[in-house]
Motif scaffolding. Structure first.
Motif, short mmCIF file in Angstrom:
data_model
loop_
_atom_site.label_atom_id
_atom_site.label_comp_id
_atom_site.label_asym_id
_atom_site.label_seq_id
_atom_site.Cartn_x
_atom_site.Cartn_y
_atom_site.Cartn_z
N LYS A 2 98.72 6.96 -31.80
CA LYS A 2 99.21 5.80 -32.97
C LYS A 2 100.73 5.57 -32.68
CE LYS A 2 100.32 5.47 -37.87
NZ LYS A 2 100.79 6.33 -39.19
N ASN A 4 104.38 4.02 -33.70
CA ASN A 4 105.23 4.17 -34.73
C ASN A 4 106.32 2.95 -34.57
OD1 ASN A 4 104.37 6.49 -35.65
ND2 ASN A 4 105.64 7.81 -34.21
N ASP A 24 109.96 2.22 -31.16
CA ASP A 24 108.68 2.96 -31.18
C ASP A 24 108.86 4.42 -30.58
OD1 ASP A 24 106.20 3.35 -30.93
OD2 ASP A 24 105.73 1.87 -29.10
N GLY A 25 108.92 5.26 -31.68
CA GLY A 25 109.08 6.81 -31.37
C GLY A 25 110.56 6.77 -30.86
#
Length: 86
Positions: A2, A4, A24-25
């Motif tokens: 997934k 983020n 993103d992460g």
């Protein structure tokens, strides 16, 4: 896995189109006109094609034309802290 992906900031530019910062992460990305200009990893590691831009032998100095988000400058400073960057 997934994603983020979160948009942190977005601002129009008359010159460059839209300037955006995405996270993103562990990665923050600077996009200008939809193209990735720089990536900053919050854990301090470096990866990606920018590593290929760093010389394998310590230079006396480096000239950076167009700083963008500073990814290559950060990589060079980490790899050779005493090299003069202009």
């Amino acid at each position: 896995m997934k994603s983020n992906l979160v948009k942190i900031h977005s601002e129009p530019s008359e010159v460059s189109g839209t300037v955006e910062i995405w996270q993103d992460g562990w990665e923050r990305k600077l996009l200008i006109g939809g193209a990735t200009q720089s990536i900053f990893r919050l854990d301090g590691t470096e990866r990606g094609y920018w590593l290929g831009f760093a010389p394998t032998v310590r230079p006396e100095s480096v000239l950076i034309l167009g700083l963008g988000g500073g990814t290559i400058a950060r990589i060079l400073r980490k790899k050779w802290p005493m090299v003069k960057q202009v």
